[in-house]
Design a protein around this motif. Structure first.
Motif, PDB file in Angstrom:
ATOM      1  N   MET A   1       4.472  12.771 -65.117  1.00  0.00           N
ATOM      2  CA  MET A   1       3.551  13.803 -64.705  1.00  0.00           C
ATOM      3  C   MET A   1       2.341  13.850 -65.633  1.00  0.00           C
ATOM      4  N   GLU A   2       2.555  13.516 -66.910  1.00  0.00           N
ATOM      5  CA  GLU A   2       1.444  13.546 -67.863  1.00  0.00           C
ATOM      6  C   GLU A   2       0.337  12.574 -67.473  1.00  0.00           C
ATOM      7  N   VAL A   3       0.719  11.394 -66.995  1.00  0.00           N
ATOM      8  CA  VAL A   3      -0.274  10.399 -66.609  1.00  0.00           C
ATOM      9  C   VAL A   3      -1.089  10.900 -65.435  1.00  0.00           C
ATOM     10  N   LEU A   4      -0.433  11.497 -64.460  1.00  0.00           N
ATOM     11  CA  LEU A   4      -1.146  12.021 -63.301  1.00  0.00           C
ATOM     12  C   LEU A   4      -2.129  13.113 -63.693  1.00  0.00           C
ATOM     13  N   GLU A   5      -1.711  13.993 -64.574  1.00  0.00           N
ATOM     14  CA  GLU A   5      -2.598  15.066 -65.021  1.00  0.00           C
ATOM     15  C   GLU A   5      -3.747  14.523 -65.863  1.00  0.00           C
ATOM     16  N   ARG A   6      -3.451  13.544 -66.706  1.00  0.00           N
ATOM     17  CA  ARG A   6      -4.483  12.981 -67.586  1.00  0.00           C
ATOM     18  C   ARG A   6      -5.638  12.380 -66.794  1.00  0.00           C
ATOM     19  N   PHE A   7      -5.328  11.722 -65.683  1.00  0.00           N
ATOM     20  CA  PHE A   7      -6.354  11.074 -64.867  1.00  0.00           C
ATOM     21  C   PHE A   7      -6.688  11.877 -63.610  1.00  0.00           C
ATOM     22  N   GLU A   8      -6.310  13.149 -63.612  1.00  0.00           N
ATOM     23  CA  GLU A   8      -6.616  14.088 -62.521  1.00  0.00           C
ATOM     24  C   GLU A   8      -6.149  13.574 -61.155  1.00  0.00           C
ATOM     25  N   MET A   9      -4.940  13.015 -61.143  1.00  0.00           N
ATOM     26  CA  MET A   9      -4.351  12.516 -59.904  1.00  0.00           C
ATOM     27  C   MET A   9      -3.141  13.341 -59.483  1.00  0.00           C
ATOM     28  N   ASP A  10      -2.925  14.470 -60.148  1.00  0.00           N
ATOM     29  CA  ASP A  10      -1.735  15.267 -59.877  1.00  0.00           C
ATOM     30  C   ASP A  10      -1.759  15.938 -58.513  1.00  0.00           C
ATOM     31  N   LYS A  11      -2.906  15.994 -57.859  1.00  0.00           N
ATOM     32  CA  LYS A  11      -2.988  16.599 -56.531  1.00  0.00           C
ATOM     33  C   LYS A  11      -3.142  15.543 -55.433  1.00  0.00           C
ATOM     34  N   SER A  12      -2.903  14.278 -55.785  1.00  0.00           N
ATOM     35  CA  SER A  12      -3.006  13.188 -54.814  1.00  0.00           C
ATOM     36  C   SER A  12      -1.836  13.247 -53.836  1.00  0.00           C
ATOM     37  N   ASN A  13      -2.033  12.683 -52.666  1.00  0.00           N
ATOM     38  CA  ASN A  13      -0.984  12.638 -51.648  1.00  0.00           C
ATOM     39  C   ASN A  13       0.043  11.575 -52.004  1.00  0.00           C
ATOM     40  N   PHE A  14       1.317  11.886 -51.814  1.00  0.00           N
ATOM     41  CA  PHE A  14       2.409  10.965 -52.067  1.00  0.00           C
ATOM     42  C   PHE A  14       2.573  10.031 -50.874  1.00  0.00           C
TER      43      PHE A  14
END
Length: 65
Positions: free
Chosen positions: A1-14
């Motif tokens: 989850m840290e990687v997704l948040e770091r690159f602002e991808m945490d709201k991307s579609n799965f």
């Protein structure tokens, strides 16, 4: 989850398959981007491939660009 948040991808579609099989990727010479940021993303993806083999294929395709 840290990687997704770091690159602002945490709201991307799965998706189960993050790239269309057989899709040919190519460079877009007209678009400028920060190569350091790109390398950080790729480095993080390479780290993830040790624990998520399903990410490995996409990571390798992006490295070839």
């Amino acid at each position: 989850m840290e990687v997704l948040e770091r690159f602002e991808m945490d709201k991307s579609n799965f998706v189960y398959n993050p790239i269309v099989p057989g899709e040919k990727l190519q460079k877009d010479e007209g678009v400028k981007f920060d190569s350091t940021y790109y390398k950080q993303i790729i480095g993080s993806l390479k780290y993830l491939t040790t624990t998520r083999p399903d990410v490995m294929i996409v990571d390798q395709m992006l490295c070839l660009l």
